[in-house]
Design an enzyme around this catalytic site. Structure first.
Site, PDB file in Angstrom:
ATOM      1  N   GLN A   1       0.819  -1.207   0.000  1.00 27.16           N
ATOM      2  CA  GLN A   1       0.000   0.000   0.000  1.00 27.16           C
ATOM      3  C   GLN A   1       0.854   1.258   0.000  1.00 27.16           C
ATOM      4  O   GLN A   1       0.529   2.246  -0.651  1.00 27.16           O
ATOM      5  CB  GLN A   1      -0.933   0.004   1.209  1.00 27.16           C
ATOM      6  CG  GLN A   1      -1.998  -1.066   1.152  1.00 27.16           C
ATOM      7  CD  GLN A   1      -2.760  -1.067  -0.161  1.00 27.16           C
ATOM      8  OE1 GLN A   1      -3.476  -0.121  -0.479  1.00 27.16           O
ATOM      9  NE2 GLN A   1      -2.607  -2.118  -0.947  1.00 27.16           N
TER      10      GLN A   1
ATOM     11  N   HIS B   1       1.809   2.984  -3.300  1.00 28.42           N
ATOM     12  CA  HIS B   1       0.827   3.713  -4.113  1.00 28.42           C
ATOM     13  C   HIS B   1       1.195   5.190  -4.197  1.00 28.42           C
ATOM     14  O   HIS B   1       1.280   5.754  -5.280  1.00 28.42           O
ATOM     15  CB  HIS B   1      -0.576   3.569  -3.525  1.00 28.42           C
ATOM     16  CG  HIS B   1      -1.303   2.346  -3.990  1.00 28.42           C
ATOM     17  ND1 HIS B   1      -1.663   2.147  -5.302  1.00 28.42           N
ATOM     18  CD2 HIS B   1      -1.732   1.259  -3.321  1.00 28.42           C
ATOM     19  CE1 HIS B   1      -2.284   0.995  -5.424  1.00 28.42           C
ATOM     20  NE2 HIS B   1      -2.343   0.434  -4.234  1.00 28.42           N
TER      21      HIS B   1
ATOM     22  N   GLU C   1      -9.612   0.471   4.868  1.00 29.13           N
ATOM     23  CA  GLU C   1      -9.993   0.024   3.524  1.00 29.13           C
ATOM     24  C   GLU C   1      -9.670  -1.456   3.343  1.00 29.13           C
ATOM     25  O   GLU C   1     -10.525  -2.255   2.958  1.00 29.13           O
ATOM     26  CB  GLU C   1      -9.239   0.867   2.482  1.00 29.13           C
ATOM     27  CG  GLU C   1      -9.506   0.452   1.049  1.00 29.13           C
ATOM     28  CD  GLU C   1      -8.589   1.166   0.063  1.00 29.13           C
ATOM     29  OE1 GLU C   1      -8.926   1.177  -1.134  1.00 29.13           O
ATOM     30  OE2 GLU C   1      -7.531   1.687   0.470  1.00 29.13           O
ATOM     31  N   HIS C   2      -8.430  -1.828   3.600  1.00 25.07           N
ATOM     32  CA  HIS C   2      -7.994  -3.232   3.514  1.00 25.07           C
ATOM     33  C   HIS C   2      -7.579  -3.697   4.907  1.00 25.07           C
ATOM     34  O   HIS C   2      -6.739  -3.062   5.540  1.00 25.07           O
ATOM     35  CB  HIS C   2      -6.789  -3.388   2.583  1.00 25.07           C
ATOM     36  CG  HIS C   2      -6.991  -2.842   1.202  1.00 25.07           C
ATOM     37  ND1 HIS C   2      -6.459  -1.631   0.803  1.00 25.07           N
ATOM     38  CD2 HIS C   2      -7.658  -3.343   0.136  1.00 25.07           C
ATOM     39  CE1 HIS C   2      -6.791  -1.410  -0.463  1.00 25.07           C
ATOM     40  NE2 HIS C   2      -7.526  -2.425  -0.896  1.00 25.07           N
TER      41      HIS C   2
ATOM     42  N   ASP D   1      -6.556  -6.953  -5.076  1.00 24.54           N
ATOM     43  CA  ASP D   1      -6.437  -5.872  -6.058  1.00 24.54           C
ATOM     44  C   ASP D   1      -6.654  -6.365  -7.478  1.00 24.54           C
ATOM     45  O   ASP D   1      -7.150  -5.612  -8.326  1.00 24.54           O
ATOM     46  CB  ASP D   1      -5.054  -5.222  -5.962  1.00 24.54           C
ATOM     47  CG  ASP D   1      -4.989  -4.132  -4.912  1.00 24.54           C
ATOM     48  OD1 ASP D   1      -6.047  -3.755  -4.371  1.00 24.54           O
ATOM     49  OD2 ASP D   1      -3.879  -3.648  -4.620  1.00 24.54           O
TER      50      ASP D   1
ATOM     51  N   HIS E   1     -54.195  15.804   0.833  1.00 26.87           N
ATOM     52  CA  HIS E   1     -53.772  14.424   1.083  1.00 26.87           C
ATOM     53  C   HIS E   1     -54.931  13.625   1.704  1.00 26.87           C
ATOM     54  O   HIS E   1     -55.213  12.490   1.301  1.00 26.87           O
ATOM     55  CB  HIS E   1     -52.561  14.391   2.041  1.00 26.87           C
ATOM     56  CG  HIS E   1     -51.248  14.634   1.389  1.00 26.87           C
ATOM     57  ND1 HIS E   1     -50.895  15.844   0.859  1.00 26.87           N
ATOM     58  CD2 HIS E   1     -50.190  13.801   1.195  1.00 26.87           C
ATOM     59  CE1 HIS E   1     -49.668  15.758   0.360  1.00 26.87           C
ATOM     60  NE2 HIS E   1     -49.202  14.532   0.561  1.00 26.87           N
TER      61      HIS E   1
END
Length: 437
Positions: free
Chosen positions: A267, A270, A335-336, A369, A428
């Site tokens: 990670q 990235h 996230e992961h 991934d 109504h």
């Protein structure tokens, strides 16, 4: 040179504040970027193709005579697929097959067939599920070219039944990524335009003479793309505004430390804002992971990016036990989430918030991934507390079915009228009472 990654201990009195400092990420929108995106969107809405052409020439150095010249014929997509080396084509096809199989199963299990039921008086209630008509997917281009993103965004849309998927991908100076084009062919993308940036988002949202307006835009992009997606939400649907990538590893100290170090790298490479955190109850194991980080880093082509990410946003966290590790994981809502332990399911049962969970030491995040099957478009920045991975359900919408019988109208009409009078909405009430005998 050793990586200066922060080390935290849950027994420290100020542990929570230290952890909060690690997690802090100011996703504050850059006003200049937001205003630039707003100007581009307004221009594209007003001038359509002409504006898109001008921005494409300015930002991507492509001087086209018309938008039609920026559309890639489907024959070219399939030619790219045919031209791949056999091993790479097989890998891409296998990954696509696995992603498709997972999302087809997801469609079955997530109530995609709708439902109805009939009450005693004959009133029928239910839900109808229908796909979005047209979807736009944004795929990064240039240096960041991700064929896996094509598969993860386009395949669930097609499985959901979306009639037309339109892909936009910037090709700076006209350089196309053949693997991205091949992925588009495999995923069943219908049309591909070589445009990018906020102008591509605007073209998809508003439509132009050449590019049809879509109903939803999905896929990652740079800060301008994110700002544009945020601004067009409401005109079209969007998937999410994604932050930097994250990995959280819960380890009981039984996994090879080299494996865990590399998972943290996966990670961190990235970008400098990515976040990699290890939580473990074994202090000696944490030291072995630190030693492995220092030893393996020099062999990484993106070592400076990894070093910056680990130094600024990474952490090695010592906890009392795995129970506490799970509690902290729920607070982080990563996230992961890798649970690298002898009995991962035991700990997975305690997890409430995570984008994706990777159970056991052989489940590296990198498999998710590319080819495991579940979607890799995941909630970041603690949004896993309230949102989910991209899925078939993101490309469908649900319509309520209400078929009231004459007998049902007698009961429901009196209830509705009473509540309507209470709200001061006379029409109504009258509308319901007209149906009463």
């Amino acid at each position: 040179m050793p990586v200066q990654i922060r080390k935290l201990d849950s027994t420290d009195p100020d542990f929570r504040s230290q952890l909060s400092a690690v997690l802090a990420f100011e996703a504050a929108e850059d006003e200049a970027i937001d205003q630039a995106a707003a100007r581009i969107l307004a221009d594209v809405k007003a001038r359509g193709d002409s504006a898109v052409l001008e921005y494409t020439k300015r930002f991507d150095r492509l001087d086209a005579t018309g938008i039609a010249a920026l559309e890639i014929p489907r024959a070219e997509l399939h030619a790219a697929l045919e031209g791949l080396p056999p091993a790479r084509r097989t890998a891409l096809q296998t990954a696509a097959d696995r992603v498709r199989a997972y999302h087809e199963r997801q469609k079955q299990e997530c109530g995609s067939d709708g439902f109805t039921y009939t009450e005693a008086d004959g009133t029928v209630l239910g839900q109808k599920v229908t796909p979005v008509d047209r979807v736009g997917i944004y795929v990064p281009g240039g240096k960041a070219a991700y064929p896996s993103s094509v598969l993860m965004n386009a395949i669930p849309a097609k499985v959901a039944g979306v009639q037309e998927v339109i892909m936009v991908v910037p090709t700076p100076s006209g350089v196309k990524n053949e693997l991205v084009l091949a992925a588009a062919a495999i995923a069943g993308v219908d049309r591909v335009f070589t445009i990018g940036g906020a102008q591509a988002v605007g073209a998809l949202a508003f439509g132009t003479d050449t590019i049809p307006a879509v109903d939803k835009i999905v896929g990652p992009g740079n800060a301008y793309v994110a700002a544009a997606k945020r601004r067009v939400f409401g005109i079209v649907g969007i998937d999410m505004i994604a932050g930097p990538s994250e990995i959280l590893v819960l380890c009981d100290g039984t996994t090879d430390p080299d494996w865990v170090a590399m998972d943290l790298f996966s990670q961190a490479e990235h970008d400098e804002l990515a976040q990699s955190i290890l939580i473990c109850p074994d202090a000696g194991y944490i030291e072995r992971v630190q030693a492995s980080i220092d030893r393996q880093l020099e062999s990484m082509p993106r070592k400076e990016v990894i070093r910056t990410s680990l130094t600024n946003r990474g952490a090695l966290v010592k906890v009392r036990d795995m129970e506490e590790a799970c509690d902290i994981a729920n607070m982080i809502a990563a996230e992961h989430l890798e649970i690298s332990a002898d009995n991962p399911r035991q700990w997975a049962d305690r997890i409430r918030h995570a984008g994706a969970m990777f159970l056991g030491r052989f489940s590296s995040e990198s498999l998710g991934d590319y080819c495991a099957g579940p979607n890799h478009v995941l909630p970041t920045s603690r949004t896993a507390r309230f949102s989910s991975p991209l899925g078939v359900y993101d490309f469908q919408k649900r319509s309520s079915i209400i078929h009231v019988s004459e007998a049902g109208a007698q009961t429901l009409g009196r209830i509705a009228a009473e509540l309507a009078y209470g709200e001061g909405l006379q029409a109504h009430a009258a509308s319901a009472e007209y149906r009463l005998k």
